[in-house]
Design a protein around this motif. Structure first.
Motif, PDB file in Angstrom:
ATOM      1  N   ALA A  23       0.857  -1.187   0.000  1.00 22.10           N
ATOM      2  CA  ALA A  23       0.000   0.000   0.000  1.00 22.10           C
ATOM      3  C   ALA A  23       0.886   1.228   0.000  1.00 22.10           C
ATOM      4  O   ALA A  23       2.046   1.191   0.432  1.00 22.10           O
ATOM      5  CB  ALA A  23      -0.907   0.007   1.228  1.00 22.10           C
ATOM      6  N   TYR A  24       0.308   2.330  -0.506  1.00 22.10           N
ATOM      7  CA  TYR A  24       1.022   3.606  -0.490  1.00 22.10           C
ATOM      8  C   TYR A  24       0.145   4.637   0.207  1.00 22.10           C
ATOM      9  O   TYR A  24      -1.046   4.764  -0.084  1.00 22.10           O
ATOM     10  CB  TYR A  24       1.367   4.092  -1.898  1.00 22.10           C
ATOM     11  CG  TYR A  24       2.095   5.415  -1.865  1.00 22.10           C
ATOM     12  CD1 TYR A  24       3.393   5.492  -1.363  1.00 22.10           C
ATOM     13  CD2 TYR A  24       1.475   6.591  -2.273  1.00 22.10           C
ATOM     14  CE1 TYR A  24       4.056   6.710  -1.275  1.00 22.10           C
ATOM     15  CE2 TYR A  24       2.131   7.808  -2.193  1.00 22.10           C
ATOM     16  CZ  TYR A  24       3.418   7.862  -1.696  1.00 22.10           C
ATOM     17  OH  TYR A  24       4.075   9.072  -1.598  1.00 22.10           O
ATOM     18  N   VAL A  42      -1.772   4.076   7.418  1.00 17.50           N
ATOM     19  CA  VAL A  42      -0.838   2.959   7.572  1.00 17.50           C
ATOM     20  C   VAL A  42      -1.506   1.807   8.325  1.00 17.50           C
ATOM     21  O   VAL A  42      -1.431   0.645   7.909  1.00 17.50           O
ATOM     22  CB  VAL A  42       0.461   3.413   8.272  1.00 17.50           C
ATOM     23  CG1 VAL A  42       1.336   2.224   8.637  1.00 17.50           C
ATOM     24  CG2 VAL A  42       1.230   4.393   7.384  1.00 17.50           C
ATOM     25  N   TYR A  45      -4.286   0.084   6.077  1.00 18.30           N
ATOM     26  CA  TYR A  45      -3.771  -0.770   5.007  1.00 18.30           C
ATOM     27  C   TYR A  45      -3.028  -1.988   5.531  1.00 18.30           C
ATOM     28  O   TYR A  45      -3.121  -3.066   4.948  1.00 18.30           O
ATOM     29  CB  TYR A  45      -2.916   0.029   4.022  1.00 18.30           C
ATOM     30  CG  TYR A  45      -3.771   0.958   3.205  1.00 18.30           C
ATOM     31  CD1 TYR A  45      -4.807   0.461   2.418  1.00 18.30           C
ATOM     32  CD2 TYR A  45      -3.602   2.328   3.248  1.00 18.30           C
ATOM     33  CE1 TYR A  45      -5.630   1.295   1.699  1.00 18.30           C
ATOM     34  CE2 TYR A  45      -4.414   3.175   2.529  1.00 18.30           C
ATOM     35  CZ  TYR A  45      -5.426   2.657   1.749  1.00 18.30           C
ATOM     36  OH  TYR A  45      -6.244   3.488   1.043  1.00 18.30           O
ATOM     37  N   SER A  46      -2.301  -1.833   6.621  1.00 15.81           N
ATOM     38  CA  SER A  46      -1.620  -2.987   7.214  1.00 15.81           C
ATOM     39  C   SER A  46      -2.640  -4.051   7.594  1.00 15.81           C
ATOM     40  O   SER A  46      -2.477  -5.232   7.269  1.00 15.81           O
ATOM     41  CB  SER A  46      -0.830  -2.567   8.453  1.00 15.81           C
ATOM     42  OG  SER A  46       0.247  -1.747   8.103  1.00 15.81           O
ATOM     43  N   TYR A  57       1.469  -9.885   2.615  1.00 21.47           N
ATOM     44  CA  TYR A  57       1.785  -8.507   3.018  1.00 21.47           C
ATOM     45  C   TYR A  57       3.217  -8.147   2.622  1.00 21.47           C
ATOM     46  O   TYR A  57       4.164  -8.772   3.063  1.00 21.47           O
ATOM     47  CB  TYR A  57       1.591  -8.372   4.533  1.00 21.47           C
ATOM     48  CG  TYR A  57       1.899  -7.011   5.099  1.00 21.47           C
ATOM     49  CD1 TYR A  57       1.035  -5.950   4.901  1.00 21.47           C
ATOM     50  CD2 TYR A  57       3.055  -6.794   5.848  1.00 21.47           C
ATOM     51  CE1 TYR A  57       1.311  -4.703   5.438  1.00 21.47           C
ATOM     52  CE2 TYR A  57       3.335  -5.552   6.386  1.00 21.47           C
ATOM     53  CZ  TYR A  57       2.455  -4.509   6.167  1.00 21.47           C
ATOM     54  OH  TYR A  57       2.732  -3.270   6.702  1.00 21.47           O
ATOM     55  N   VAL A  60       3.597  -1.240   3.861  1.00 20.50           N
ATOM     56  CA  VAL A  60       2.955   0.034   3.577  1.00 20.50           C
ATOM     57  C   VAL A  60       4.075   1.056   3.430  1.00 20.50           C
ATOM     58  O   VAL A  60       4.895   1.230   4.317  1.00 20.50           O
ATOM     59  CB  VAL A  60       1.981   0.463   4.700  1.00 20.50           C
ATOM     60  CG1 VAL A  60       1.389   1.835   4.391  1.00 20.50           C
ATOM     61  CG2 VAL A  60       0.870  -0.565   4.870  1.00 20.50           C
ATOM     62  N   THR A  93      -4.002   2.161  -2.721  1.00 20.58           N
ATOM     63  CA  THR A  93      -3.834   3.512  -2.195  1.00 20.58           C
ATOM     64  C   THR A  93      -5.206   4.156  -2.024  1.00 20.58           C
ATOM     65  O   THR A  93      -6.179   3.741  -2.658  1.00 20.58           O
ATOM     66  CB  THR A  93      -2.900   4.357  -3.087  1.00 20.58           C
ATOM     67  OG1 THR A  93      -2.550   5.559  -2.429  1.00 20.58           O
ATOM     68  CG2 THR A  93      -3.526   4.668  -4.426  1.00 20.58           C
TER      69      THR A  93
END
Length: 167
Positions: A23-24, A42, A45-46, A57, A60, A93
């Motif tokens: 993820a961004y 963060v 998304y984590s 995973y 991020v 994102t």
């Protein structure tokens, strides 16, 4: 009558390949409220990536205090390097504007990633770059993000000029 014995090899189960997901996240201001926003992105998304059993995973990547109009963002560059190295299959994102605010740069990057087999998903817009209509929608939305950035910049300049006039 002869008994024929056949040796049967045990079948090795083929596990489905898990999609490698990163993820961004980005905020452009270095204010306390924005730090909270970045921390929330963060965390979100984590958890989202790690909850999905079909996903692996990757991480991020989060830039704090960098504008989306420039590509010279350390974590953004690290993410792109991981994608180019074949370590990422999907990037998630929050929105187009978090990824980039430069239309030409955005489209060039997304095309490059698409050729490498990397899908980018923009949550707010609900767009996957690998979808058929993804590029058209991204062109339109990226133009809006770039124009929004230009407008904010012009408003800031106007405020500064007016303050200078007032002394």
């Amino acid at each position: 009558m002869a008994v024929k014995i056949m040796k049967v090899k045990p079948a090795v189960p083929v596990l489905p390949k898990r999609k490698r997901v990163a993820a961004y996240a980005r905020v452009s201001c270095v204010k306390d409220a924005m730090h909270m926003s970045l921390a929330n992105q963060v965390s979100h998304y984590s958890a989202l990536i790690q909850r999905n059993p079909a996903w692996q995973y990757v991480g991020v990547f989060a830039d704090d205090g960098y504008t989306g109009t420039k590509d010279a963002r350390p974590e953004f560059q690290r993410l792109l390097a991981a994608c180019r190295a074949g370590q990422v299959d999907l990037v998630i994102t929050k929105s187009m504007s978090r990824f980039s605010r430069n239309t030409l740069s955005t489209l060039e990057l997304l095309r490059e990633l698409k050729v490498k087999g990397v899908d980018v998903f923009f949550e707010e817009e609900n767009i996957h770059t690998m979808s058929g209509d993804g590029e058209l929608m991204l062109t339109i939305l990226s133009s809006f993000a770039q124009e929004e950035s230009r407008s904010v910049s012009e408003n800031c300049k106007w405020r500064i000029r007016n303050r200078m006039k007032d002394g």
